[in-house]
Structure formats: C-alpha cells, structure tokens
Design a protein around this motif. Sequence first.
Motif, PDB file in Angstrom:
ATOM      1  N   GLY A   1       0.804  -1.218   0.000  1.00 26.94           N
ATOM      2  CA  GLY A   1       0.000   0.000   0.000  1.00 26.94           C
ATOM      3  C   GLY A   1       0.832   1.261   0.000  1.00 26.94           C
ATOM      4  O   GLY A   1       0.329   2.344  -0.312  1.00 26.94           O
ATOM      5  N   GLU A   2       2.120   1.159   0.345  1.00 29.31           N
ATOM      6  CA  GLU A   2       2.967   2.348   0.365  1.00 29.31           C
ATOM      7  C   GLU A   2       3.383   2.737  -1.058  1.00 29.31           C
ATOM      8  O   GLU A   2       3.580   1.874  -1.917  1.00 29.31           O
ATOM      9  CB  GLU A   2       4.231   2.105   1.199  1.00 29.31           C
ATOM     10  N   SER A   3       3.540   4.044  -1.270  1.00 31.59           N
ATOM     11  CA  SER A   3       4.116   4.541  -2.520  1.00 31.59           C
ATOM     12  C   SER A   3       5.626   4.618  -2.328  1.00 31.59           C
ATOM     13  O   SER A   3       6.098   5.207  -1.353  1.00 31.59           O
ATOM     14  CB  SER A   3       3.574   5.939  -2.841  1.00 31.59           C
ATOM     15  N   LEU A   4       6.375   4.005  -3.254  1.00 36.28           N
ATOM     16  CA  LEU A   4       7.823   3.923  -3.098  1.00 36.28           C
ATOM     17  C   LEU A   4       8.525   4.645  -4.251  1.00 36.28           C
ATOM     18  O   LEU A   4       8.083   4.573  -5.408  1.00 36.28           O
ATOM     19  CB  LEU A   4       8.277   2.455  -3.086  1.00 36.28           C
ATOM     20  N   ARG A   5       9.616   5.313  -3.904  1.00 35.48           N
ATOM     21  CA  ARG A   5      10.530   5.826  -4.931  1.00 35.48           C
ATOM     22  C   ARG A   5      11.771   4.951  -4.860  1.00 35.48           C
ATOM     23  O   ARG A   5      12.508   5.000  -3.863  1.00 35.48           O
ATOM     24  CB  ARG A   5      10.872   7.293  -4.665  1.00 35.48           C
TER      25      ARG A   5
ATOM     26  N   ARG B   1      -5.843   2.980  -0.253  1.00 36.43           N
ATOM     27  CA  ARG B   1      -5.119   1.706  -0.369  1.00 36.43           C
ATOM     28  C   ARG B   1      -4.010   1.613   0.677  1.00 36.43           C
ATOM     29  O   ARG B   1      -3.784   0.579   1.295  1.00 36.43           O
ATOM     30  CB  ARG B   1      -4.539   1.597  -1.771  1.00 36.43           C
ATOM     31  N   TYR B   2      -3.322   2.737   0.891  1.00 36.54           N
ATOM     32  CA  TYR B   2      -2.221   2.812   1.868  1.00 36.54           C
ATOM     33  C   TYR B   2      -2.724   2.461   3.275  1.00 36.54           C
ATOM     34  O   TYR B   2      -2.164   1.616   3.971  1.00 36.54           O
ATOM     35  CB  TYR B   2      -1.664   4.229   1.830  1.00 36.54           C
ATOM     36  N   LEU B   3      -3.818   3.093   3.688  1.00 33.15           N
ATOM     37  CA  LEU B   3      -4.354   2.850   5.034  1.00 33.15           C
ATOM     38  C   LEU B   3      -4.980   1.459   5.159  1.00 33.15           C
ATOM     39  O   LEU B   3      -4.954   0.848   6.215  1.00 33.15           O
ATOM     40  CB  LEU B   3      -5.403   3.908   5.388  1.00 33.15           C
TER      41      LEU B   3
ATOM     42  N   ASP C   1     -11.796   3.091   3.887  1.00 30.94           N
ATOM     43  CA  ASP C   1     -12.775   3.641   2.960  1.00 30.94           C
ATOM     44  C   ASP C   1     -13.575   4.770   3.629  1.00 30.94           C
ATOM     45  O   ASP C   1     -13.745   5.866   3.085  1.00 30.94           O
ATOM     46  CB  ASP C   1     -13.706   2.510   2.506  1.00 30.94           C
ATOM     47  N   ARG C   2     -14.045   4.510   4.850  1.00 35.67           N
ATOM     48  CA  ARG C   2     -14.859   5.512   5.579  1.00 35.67           C
ATOM     49  C   ARG C   2     -14.050   6.777   5.883  1.00 35.67           C
ATOM     50  O   ARG C   2     -14.545   7.901   5.736  1.00 35.67           O
ATOM     51  CB  ARG C   2     -15.359   4.922   6.899  1.00 35.67           C
TER      52      ARG C   2
END
Length: 736
Positions: free
Chosen positions: A49-53, A86-88, A102-103
């Motif tokens: 779920g994390e965004s990675l560089r 998605r991350y959470l 979602d909530r």
Amino acid sequence: MANPAELEGVLERITYANEETGYTVARVDTGRGGDLLTVVGALLGAQVGESLRMRGRWGSHQQYGKQFHVDDYSTVLPATVQGIRRYLGSGLVKGIGPVFADRITQHFGVDTLRIIEEEPKRLIEVPGLGPKRTGKIAAAWEEQKAIKEVMLFLQSVEVSTSIAVRIYKKYGDGSITVVRDEPYRLAADVWGIGFLTADRIAQSVGIPHDSPERVKAGLQYALSQSTDQGHCFLPEERLIADAVKLLQVDTGLVIECLDQLAAQDEGVVRERVPGPEGDPVTAVYLVPFHRAELSLSAQLLRLLGTGEDRMPAFQDVAWDKALAWLADRTGTELAPEQREAVRLALTRKVAVLTGGPGCGKSFTVRSIVELARAKRAKVLLAAPTGRAAKRLAELTGTEASTVHRLLELRPGGDASYDRERPLDADLVVVDEASMLDLLLANKLVKAVPPGAHLLFVGDVDQLPSVGAGEVLRDLLAEGGPVPAVRLTRIFRQAQESGVVINAHRVNSGLPPVTEGMKDFFLFVEEDTEEAGKLTVDVAARRIPAKFGLDPRRDVQVLAPMHRGPAGAGNLNGLLQQSITPGRPDLPEKRFGGRVFRVGDKVTQIRNNYEKGVAGVFNGTVGVVTSMDLDEQRLTVLTDEDEEVPYDFDELDELAHAYAVTIHRSQGSEYPAVVIPVTTGAWMMLQRNLLYTAVTRAKKIVVLVGSRKALGQAVRTVSAGRRCTALDFRLSVRSGP
C-alpha cells in the motif's frame, strides 16, 4: 552493468521475503495501466500500500521476464484519495482495515494523512470510530513513524524488517543509540539476533575486527551455540578452536579474552571435570548452566538424603496385600519388574522408571498413583509438553500439567515455586523425562519439598532433550545414587502391534518388518524430491482415506531435518497447499516467505512468558482459529485448550506444524505418523532419531523413502555423548 534508474509505484503485494537478508520479490503498480511490475532486492520495511521511490537498475529474468532491481528506496506518502485509501487499508496501521480506510478517506479526502498526523482526535467524526479505536490508531501511527526512522538507519546494515521491529520494541527511542554504540548487546537482549547479525552491524558501525569486545562476544556466542546442540560446557581447547575459526583472529587474543571473561566472572566459569570420553578436561561453562548443574546435583542429593518422609505409610506396608488390592481394583496383575518399580517409587525419595513402548510404563505409573492416593497422598503429575500432560491425565484419572505450568514460570523464566516456596506434594511424577533439559530439571527439583517422593518416567533410548543436558541418562549412570527400574518385557497385547515390534527392532539395530503389517508400512521412493511429494500425498490423502483419520489433527509428518526437499520446511508448504489451501473467502496473512491462514496447524518456536495466561512455551502446538486483518491479529487455540492472540508482528514466533522435525516431536503422540527417510538427510540418520519418530505413533507408521537410507538410520548409533558433568557430580558427592 545496467545504467542507474529510478522507479515510482505503489507496493501491491510481496510474493517472497527472506527474513534474514531482507531480500524481497514484490509487485508494484506504476500507475501507467497494464500489468503489475516485478521488483526485486532490498525492500526492508516497505509495506503493502505504500508509494515507493526506488533507485536501482532494469534487468531481465529468464523465467519471469522484465524486473527492476532495487538498491535502495524511500517512502513517498500517497497524494490521491485512492492511493491514501489503499495505503491505510493495507494493514500498515493497526486498527484500520479496508472498511475503515474507505470511511476515513470518504470523510477527509486528500486531507486524511494530515488529520491522522496533526489532529488524530478528529477521527471520531468518522461513523463507527469511537474514542478507543481512534486512540489506538493515533498510537499505531506514531509507532509506525518511529519504526520507520529505525528502519532507515538499519537499512544500511541489512537488518531485516522483523528484527528491526524487535529492536524497536526492546529499546524504543534508544534503538539507534544501542545499535550504534553497543551492537553486541543485541545478541543477548533481542530474540532472533545472534552473534553473526550483531557482528555484521558492529562492523558496519566501525567496531574493529580484533576488538576485545568482539572476541568476548564471539566466545560467549560459541558457548551458546554449543548449548543449542545440547552441551552444558565445552572443553577449553575445543572452545578456543571454535572461536578462532568463527572470529578469524589470533589464537593468543582468544586465549587472553577467555582468561579475562573467566577472571572477571563475566559470564563464564572454568572447572576440571571428566569429558565425554571420561578423560579430565578443563570445561568452560556459561554461568547459568554451571549454576544449574551444581544446583541440580545438590538438590537431588538433598532429596535422597533427607530423613523426612511425606509418605511414611509405605515403609512398613504389607506389599502382598497392597498389590492384591491393586490388582483387584485395576483388574490386572503387575509383572515382577513393575512391582519392583511401584515399591521403589513409594519407598525411595528419588527414583527413575524407564523402558520402551509396550513394556507397561504407563500402567505402572497408574498403579503407583492409585496406591499413593489410597493412602491420601497429595500427588502432582507433570510432563514437559501439553500433549504429554493430557495423556498422563487421561491415563491416571488425575489432573496433570506441563512442568512450566506446575512451577508457574513468570516473565524472565523465574518459577513461582522453588526451594523457599516448595510445591505442596507428597509424590511428584514427571513423565517423558527424556525431554527434561538441565535448566528446567533444576527448576523442577528445586521446588520439590524435603520428604516428598520424586519419580522420573521416560524412555532413555529416545533422543535427548532439545535444550542442554542429558538429565535422564545422567540419572541412570552406572554407580550413581538414584535407584532405577528398566522395564524390558513386551506385554502380549503390545506384541500384536507392528509399531511396538518395529520400535524395539530399530532400537536393537534390526531393520523394521515392513511386509504384511496392518499398521506399519514402507513406501519405497529413491529420489528425495519425489519422496517429499509422496510423503505429502500419504499424509494428506491416503491415510485419511484408508483409516478415516483427520489429516490436520490425527496425522503428523516427522522429518529428520528441516531443510531439503523432504525436510520439514518444504513439506509444510506442500502440506498447507493440500490441507488448508487459499480461498477467496479465507483471510490470510503473508509473513516473510510464509502465509498464515485460518485452519493452519502451527507451533510456538520460543518460550514467551508474556503470552497467554501463564506463558506459551517452545513446542506448544495449536490451530489458527480466527484472523482479524483490521486489528492485525490472529488467534491460536493451543493443544492445552487456551486461546492465544498473536499480533502480526509476532508471527516470527510461530511456524507451521503440518510437518515438524523429529526433535520437535518429543513428548507428543499422534494416531498416525509419516516419516520421510531419504538419502538427502544422510548426516541426520541415526538409530535414536528413527526410534523416537516411530514411538510417537499410537496406531500407524508409514515410512517413505529409500531402503538404503533406512538401513543407514538403523545401523548408525548416535555420535558421542553430550558434554555434561551431572553424573560425575552425583557420583562424587554421594560416594564414600
């Protein structure tokens, strides 16, 4: 070499992770449409779920195609509502699963992460999020940030995610200071970090190769490794040679540091004792093992020598009448050697009852307990494992517990009962005593009150304990002060059992009879890999179909070793696929290279005094009964009928138990046992190993493998004695 490149994407799933090295294979979504992309390399600490560089280079794999090889990465907080959701929802923050993610994102939109960071109390605005859950989410977010900081520091020294989490749990905000300034502390303080990991960290933070601190830590590590192999001490020459090889430093420096350790009483003790071959050696002990050996021998001699007797009625009992009353009550006459064992247990303060399967050990114990209770004696029954304790209770009709529970071991391993506060008992019976290691035996004997009778029951021909020592063998040493009876006669009903007959054949060095038996079979397969697959088929399909047994509860695969195609590690994966396969409606949690599912058979692989009502101990087996992906927790129902919760970051304490090594099966009994016996396990194939495996079965044994490997196991007598001096201490101090 390929040109350096950069790639950004959202981590969608981890398909493989090596917990030791941190090497990871994962799939990322680059946001450009199309299929997910495979990335491989050091993705320590990255969460789904994390965004990675990611920085690294492009490459190609013969089988899997285009891949990105990661050298290092940084986390980029997602910027879109979809990315944040998605991350959470990935399980990163305890208390938030997909539903609440979602909530929360619906309510706060792109502001969500700022709200959690700066105004977490506002989470209560989200329907269904009460004060308790919002508090937990805020705490989990803070902890995650702190762990990330530690992770970034540890990334440079290649420490795995699970170990970094443990370091953080142990030292909190002081983690980085300890790792940088005192790395060798990690090996002593943090479970799962051995000397080798600590040494790698030490080198990367600049501690010299020949530093005395490093050499002393290495010596203690070498001794600690030897206790894992069952030794209570190492001869000095052997320890020095092991340390020189391990540390790659001068022998003189090792000798100097060992002298310092012994002189300063820094964790080691030297003493002249007989070695495994009987010749005098200078033994080097870690302090706890030296203390335990001295203490255990002193306590046993104290119990043997006391004038008090808490069961005086048996000193002048009319044995003919007592045994006639017993036969009337049980409906069975005792054999002469059983009668001798009954007399010994009830008249002597410490005694040993040993013998193989089918020789009436269990019935003898029941008889001893019946007579003791008839005289209103307080009887306590214990065994090293939950399963063995359950069996003992069923057999005697008297409550039995594990030794750990009997002594009420507390966090840190101290017992609630000891010499100052002894157990309230007139007779203490310990079954499966071959499993008792030195440290546990010492705690137990210390808690037996003066005048009480202590009976050790076990099969001395089985494998010795997993922990250090050979307590049962040392108690039975020739010329020692502890009286013993060995039952040798196989009773008629047991003579009809192929399991019992073949156990005794193996123990005598004869090959088992595998033709024409109703309960003992050999499936010949020379190839180790094919033997592994056949083992799975026999355990998961053939035995359940033929004998109506449950493959999870009633059938156990026992492997000589953990590694290899027919080792417990590989077989667990195959058996899980067969018995508890993944399903869309079945929650699961991937941890390292393993997947945990509801219904999985699992085992605890370390003593944890903090878990459960009174601790959960190495070897405890259970089944995963529930899994909560929001709370990141699963529950195990143990074989002691206790429900124990495990947070997902504690899953390194659990291993799958569809297949276990024979060493780990001691003290347990199963309706059916399947044993792969292959040339791939050649170095492990020994008579007492095969004998122990066969004697774990109540009804059915199936061997799978090659006749050559089976012959090797039957012929090979266990190599040498362990380094212990308990028998020496008992005989010297009890002598004339």
